[in-house]
Design an enzyme around this catalytic site. Sequence first.
Site, PDB file in Angstrom:
ATOM      1  N   ASN A  10      27.588   6.098 -18.977  1.00 22.11           N
ATOM      2  CA  ASN A  10      29.066   6.066 -18.249  1.00 22.11           C
ATOM      3  C   ASN A  10      29.024   4.740 -18.017  1.00 22.11           C
ATOM      4  OD1 ASN A  10      30.311   5.088 -15.547  1.00 22.11           O
ATOM      5  ND2 ASN A  10      29.984   7.450 -15.220  1.00 22.11           N
ATOM      6  N   ASP A  12      31.963   3.442 -17.571  1.00 23.45           N
ATOM      7  CA  ASP A  12      33.494   2.971 -15.969  1.00 23.45           C
ATOM      8  C   ASP A  12      33.454   1.932 -16.369  1.00 23.45           C
ATOM      9  OD1 ASP A  12      34.002   5.339 -16.129  1.00 23.45           O
ATOM     10  OD2 ASP A  12      32.561   5.945 -13.985  1.00 23.45           O
ATOM     11  N   HIS A  13      31.827   1.207 -15.565  1.00 25.24           N
ATOM     12  CA  HIS A  13      31.888  -0.169 -14.637  1.00 25.24           C
ATOM     13  C   HIS A  13      32.103  -1.854 -16.656  1.00 25.24           C
ATOM     14  CE1 HIS A  13      31.785   0.491 -11.518  1.00 25.24           C
ATOM     15  NE2 HIS A  13      30.071   2.127 -11.590  1.00 25.24           N
ATOM     16  N   ARG A  21      40.387  -8.487 -14.731  1.00 22.24           N
ATOM     17  CA  ARG A  21      41.825  -9.817 -15.376  1.00 22.24           C
ATOM     18  C   ARG A  21      43.007  -8.840 -16.238  1.00 22.24           C
ATOM     19  NH1 ARG A  21      40.074 -15.330 -15.805  1.00 22.24           N
ATOM     20  NH2 ARG A  21      38.946 -14.737 -13.676  1.00 22.24           N
ATOM     21  N   HIS A  46      35.028   8.399 -15.342  1.00 24.62           N
ATOM     22  CA  HIS A  46      35.155   8.790 -14.248  1.00 24.62           C
ATOM     23  C   HIS A  46      36.838   8.405 -14.444  1.00 24.62           C
ATOM     24  CE1 HIS A  46      34.761   9.694  -9.192  1.00 24.62           C
ATOM     25  NE2 HIS A  46      34.920  10.598 -10.283  1.00 24.62           N
ATOM     26  N   ARG A  48      39.567   8.967 -12.320  1.00 25.79           N
ATOM     27  CA  ARG A  48      39.920   8.567 -11.019  1.00 25.79           C
ATOM     28  C   ARG A  48      40.856   9.014  -9.981  1.00 25.79           C
ATOM     29  NH1 ARG A  48      36.075   7.259  -6.361  1.00 25.79           N
ATOM     30  NH2 ARG A  48      34.571   6.999  -6.944  1.00 25.79           N
ATOM     31  N   ARG A  52      40.974   3.215 -11.299  1.00 28.12           N
ATOM     32  CA  ARG A  52      40.254   2.152 -10.674  1.00 28.12           C
ATOM     33  C   ARG A  52      39.284   1.435 -11.937  1.00 28.12           C
ATOM     34  NH1 ARG A  52      35.681   3.093  -6.566  1.00 28.12           N
ATOM     35  NH2 ARG A  52      37.323   4.397  -4.712  1.00 28.12           N
ATOM     36  N   GLU A  73      34.616  13.188 -15.969  1.00 33.79           N
ATOM     37  CA  GLU A  73      33.928  12.937 -14.177  1.00 33.79           C
ATOM     38  C   GLU A  73      35.215  13.046 -14.077  1.00 33.79           C
ATOM     39  OE1 GLU A  73      31.293  10.408 -12.154  1.00 33.79           O
ATOM     40  OE2 GLU A  73      29.983  10.446 -14.360  1.00 33.79           O
ATOM     41  N   THR A 103      31.619   4.622  -4.647  1.00 31.41           N
ATOM     42  CA  THR A 103      30.968   5.463  -5.960  1.00 31.41           C
ATOM     43  C   THR A 103      30.619   6.344  -5.155  1.00 31.41           C
ATOM     44  OG1 THR A 103      29.083   5.248  -7.688  1.00 31.41           O
ATOM     45  CG2 THR A 103      28.125   4.560  -5.666  1.00 31.41           C
ATOM     46  N   THR A 104      30.574   7.637  -6.142  1.00 32.98           N
ATOM     47  CA  THR A 104      30.300   8.939  -6.251  1.00 32.98           C
ATOM     48  C   THR A 104      29.476   8.973  -4.695  1.00 32.98           C
ATOM     49  OG1 THR A 104      31.200   9.557  -8.534  1.00 32.98           O
ATOM     50  CG2 THR A 104      30.531  11.613  -6.443  1.00 32.98           C
ATOM     51  N   GLU A 154      24.905  19.031 -12.577  1.00 30.25           N
ATOM     52  CA  GLU A 154      24.439  17.902 -12.315  1.00 30.25           C
ATOM     53  C   GLU A 154      23.807  17.834 -11.086  1.00 30.25           C
ATOM     54  OE1 GLU A 154      26.580  14.996 -14.519  1.00 30.25           O
ATOM     55  OE2 GLU A 154      25.233  13.250 -13.553  1.00 30.25           O
ATOM     56  N   HIS A 194      23.014   9.526 -11.458  1.00 32.21           N
ATOM     57  CA  HIS A 194      23.941   9.139 -10.233  1.00 32.21           C
ATOM     58  C   HIS A 194      22.280   7.719  -9.592  1.00 32.21           C
ATOM     59  CE1 HIS A 194      27.063   7.826  -7.698  1.00 32.21           C
ATOM     60  NE2 HIS A 194      25.799   7.433  -6.417  1.00 32.21           N
ATOM     61  N   GLY A 195      22.435   6.191  -9.757  1.00 31.68           N
ATOM     62  CA  GLY A 195      21.801   6.107  -9.698  1.00 31.68           C
ATOM     63  C   GLY A 195      20.307   5.401 -10.408  1.00 31.68           C
ATOM     64  N   GLY A 216      25.046   5.179 -15.694  1.00 31.44           N
ATOM     65  CA  GLY A 216      26.321   4.412 -15.453  1.00 31.44           C
ATOM     66  C   GLY A 216      26.076   2.554 -15.580  1.00 31.44           C
TER      67      GLY A 216
HETATM   68  N1  PXP Z   1      26.570  11.351 -12.951  1.00 35.20           N
HETATM   69  C1  PXP Z   1      27.642  11.467 -11.652  1.00 35.20           C
HETATM   70  C2  PXP Z   1      28.508  12.629 -11.749  1.00 35.20           C
HETATM   71  C3  PXP Z   1      28.534   9.999 -11.674  1.00 35.20           C
HETATM   72  O1  PXP Z   1      29.545  10.182 -10.198  1.00 35.20           O
HETATM   73  C4  PXP Z   1      27.803   9.206 -11.263  1.00 35.20           C
HETATM   74  C5  PXP Z   1      28.674   7.937 -10.759  1.00 35.20           C
HETATM   75  O2  PXP Z   1      29.844   7.717 -11.027  1.00 35.20           O
HETATM   76  C6  PXP Z   1      26.905   8.958 -12.586  1.00 35.20           C
HETATM   77  C7  PXP Z   1      26.307   9.736 -12.510  1.00 35.20           C
HETATM   78  C8  PXP Z   1      26.263   6.955 -12.588  1.00 35.20           C
HETATM   79  O3  PXP Z   1      26.039   6.993 -11.923  1.00 35.20           O
HETATM   80  P1  PXP Z   1      25.482   5.064 -12.130  1.00 35.20           P
HETATM   81  O4  PXP Z   1      26.385   4.743 -12.003  1.00 35.20           O
HETATM   82  O5  PXP Z   1      24.709   4.632 -10.585  1.00 35.20           O
HETATM   83  O6  PXP Z   1      24.136   5.625 -13.054  1.00 35.20           O
END
Ligand code: PXP
Length: 244
Positions: A10, A12-13, A21, A46, A48, A52, A73, A103-104, A154, A194-195, A216
């Site tokens: 992922n 996103d970050h 910036r 993702h 959103r 963001r 996502e 976050t989710t 998931e 997640h996490g 992510g």
């Molecule tokens: N899976 C889903 C469905 C998520 O919403 C996220 C966070 O966007 C992740 C995985 C990845 O989570 P993390 O960024 O904590 O690794």
Amino acid sequence: MNQYVRLGVNIDHVATLRNARGGSDPNLLQMALAVEEAGADGITVHLREDRRHVRDDDVWLLRDHLRTPMNLEMAATDEMVQIALKATPKACCIVPEHRTEVTTEGGLDVVNQISEIGAQIAKLSDCGIEVSLFIDPDTEQMQAAQEVGAPVVELHTGEYANAFTPEKRDLELKRLEEAAVFAQRLGLIVNAGHGLTKFNVAPIASIGGMHELNIGHSLVARALLVGLPEAVREFRLIMDRACR
Ligand code: PXP
């Protein structure tokens, strides 16, 4: 054991950093291609409601240039479903979304939204998009996921990842293991995420039949120290070793 678990990254970050910036640095597509090159099996973003991190133009650009499958996502809103139907990613992961969350938080409540979620899944599936539902490792939610016609779930690993004590962590791991067995008996493909970090990912990767992990924040954070390709390779290695 000996199973191959796909690594979905992922990014996103990477977009969060870019947006800080307002320019185009770091370049999201360039980073996504580097992630693929380093061995990721797919790229997750993702989109959103508040955009963001990734924006609509990112989705189109990635769609046109990625070599691996894109997993989009999104919340199960009409706006997002319309975008997905146009962009046709390989997969969509439906997540709950609240404006104020960092976050989710928590899994999708499928049980109480059977008809709404079922209708959105039908539209996406008709278009050839593989839909997964991001749910807690809860039997009722898994049954509901099957009922609404989702081929994939998931499992939310947040409770496991955030466990403060080894006892709580073991309990959450057991919940995830049992959930994976239950979901597979229902005929569902099982992903998780997640996490997850370098330090907690191995037991999740070694859950029997696990198909894909989506990772992510900790991978992108690790990349600040070792570089994005190396961070991907590190996670890949840990997952492979756990599955031997
Ligand atoms: N899976 C889903 C469905 C998520 O919403 C996220 C966070 O966007 C992740 C995985 C990845 O989570 P993390 O960024 O904590 O690794």
